[in-house]
Design a protein around this motif. Structure first.
Motif, PDB file in Angstrom:
ATOM      1  N   VAL A  12      36.696  66.747  62.755  1.00 21.19           N
ATOM      2  CA  VAL A  12      36.428  65.308  62.767  1.00 21.19           C
ATOM      3  C   VAL A  12      36.149  64.805  61.357  1.00 21.19           C
ATOM      4  N   ASP A  13      35.382  65.573  60.598  1.00 22.42           N
ATOM      5  CA  ASP A  13      35.052  65.191  59.228  1.00 22.42           C
ATOM      6  C   ASP A  13      36.297  65.178  58.340  1.00 22.42           C
ATOM      7  N   GLU A  14      37.098  66.223  58.423  1.00 17.35           N
ATOM      8  CA  GLU A  14      38.302  66.314  57.589  1.00 17.35           C
ATOM      9  C   GLU A  14      39.322  65.224  57.911  1.00 17.35           C
ATOM     10  N   LYS A  15      39.362  64.801  59.160  1.00 15.68           N
ATOM     11  CA  LYS A  15      40.295  63.742  59.560  1.00 15.68           C
ATOM     12  C   LYS A  15      39.724  62.359  59.267  1.00 15.68           C
ATOM     13  N   GLY A  16      38.454  62.304  58.878  1.00 16.66           N
ATOM     14  CA  GLY A  16      37.829  61.023  58.558  1.00 16.66           C
ATOM     15  C   GLY A  16      37.679  60.110  59.756  1.00 16.66           C
ATOM     16  N   LEU A  17      37.442  60.705  60.930  1.00 15.09           N
ATOM     17  CA  LEU A  17      37.330  59.912  62.153  1.00 15.09           C
ATOM     18  C   LEU A  17      35.976  59.212  62.216  1.00 15.09           C
ATOM     19  N   ASP A  18      35.984  57.990  62.688  1.00 15.24           N
ATOM     20  CA  ASP A  18      34.774  57.184  62.827  1.00 15.24           C
ATOM     21  C   ASP A  18      34.089  57.536  64.146  1.00 15.24           C
ATOM     22  N   THR A  19      32.970  58.226  64.065  1.00 19.41           N
ATOM     23  CA  THR A  19      32.281  58.663  65.284  1.00 19.41           C
ATOM     24  C   THR A  19      31.642  57.493  66.037  1.00 19.41           C
ATOM     25  N   ASP A  20      31.581  56.326  65.414  1.00 18.97           N
ATOM     26  CA  ASP A  20      31.072  55.129  66.094  1.00 18.97           C
ATOM     27  C   ASP A  20      32.174  54.382  66.849  1.00 18.97           C
ATOM     28  N   HIS A  21      33.426  54.806  66.652  1.00 23.55           N
ATOM     29  CA  HIS A  21      34.544  54.172  67.366  1.00 23.55           C
ATOM     30  C   HIS A  21      34.287  54.265  68.865  1.00 23.55           C
ATOM     31  N   ARG A  22      34.542  53.184  69.566  1.00 24.54           N
ATOM     32  CA  ARG A  22      34.321  53.163  71.013  1.00 24.54           C
ATOM     33  C   ARG A  22      35.643  53.085  71.757  1.00 24.54           C
ATOM     34  N   PHE A  23      35.727  53.872  72.811  1.00 26.61           N
ATOM     35  CA  PHE A  23      36.870  53.839  73.716  1.00 26.61           C
ATOM     36  C   PHE A  23      36.446  53.012  74.920  1.00 26.61           C
ATOM     37  N   ASP A  24      37.176  51.958  75.206  1.00 25.44           N
ATOM     38  CA  ASP A  24      36.904  51.148  76.386  1.00 25.44           C
ATOM     39  C   ASP A  24      37.832  51.628  77.486  1.00 25.44           C
ATOM     40  N   VAL A  25      37.244  52.339  78.436  1.00 26.48           N
ATOM     41  CA  VAL A  25      38.027  52.955  79.503  1.00 26.48           C
ATOM     42  C   VAL A  25      37.441  52.568  80.848  1.00 26.48           C
ATOM     43  N   GLU A  26      38.307  52.531  81.843  1.00 30.01           N
ATOM     44  CA  GLU A  26      37.882  52.139  83.171  1.00 30.01           C
ATOM     45  C   GLU A  26      37.606  53.373  84.027  1.00 30.01           C
ATOM     46  N   GLY A  27      36.504  53.307  84.735  1.00 29.95           N
ATOM     47  CA  GLY A  27      36.144  54.372  85.663  1.00 29.95           C
ATOM     48  C   GLY A  27      36.130  53.839  87.078  1.00 29.95           C
ATOM     49  N   PRO A  28      36.273  54.710  88.066  1.00 29.79           N
ATOM     50  CA  PRO A  28      36.368  54.256  89.448  1.00 29.79           C
ATOM     51  C   PRO A  28      35.053  53.711  90.023  1.00 29.79           C
ATOM     52  N   GLU A  29      33.925  54.208  89.525  1.00 24.76           N
ATOM     53  CA  GLU A  29      32.645  53.802  90.106  1.00 24.76           C
ATOM     54  C   GLU A  29      31.941  52.721  89.304  1.00 24.76           C
TER      55      GLU A  29
END
Length: 82
Positions: A12-29
């Motif tokens: 994750v560090d080497e790829k420079g990924l933003d750990t604060d990035h949020r995925f907005d995903v739908e769940g069934p419940e």
């Protein structure tokens, strides 16, 4: 899987990924979920060793193909929302 946590942190560090990035995903419940990358990473670290091996293998493949690893992390976030 021994060393998976540190390997994943390094990836994750080497790829420079933003750990604060949020995925907005739908769940069934609970409907829509906003899951940060940091939560997806922590869930991966807590998964069974065979699942960790699969995650690592897939991320290595994604990296080899020079693809965006965030697509795979989004896939994992969708699984968390279920």
């Amino acid at each position: 899987m021994a060393g998976f946590s540190s390997w994943l942190d390094t990836f994750v560090d080497e790829k420079g990924l933003d750990t604060d990035h949020r995925f907005d995903v739908e769940g069934p419940e609970w409907g829509w979920n906003s899951i940060p990358l940091s939560a997806v990473i922590e869930a991966a670290k807590q998964s069974a060793s065979n699942e960790q091996a699969q995650i690592k293998s897939k991320l290595v493949e994604v990296d080899y193909r020079n693809a965006d690893p965030m697509h795979f992390f989004e896939y994992l976030a969708k699984g968390m929302a279920k």
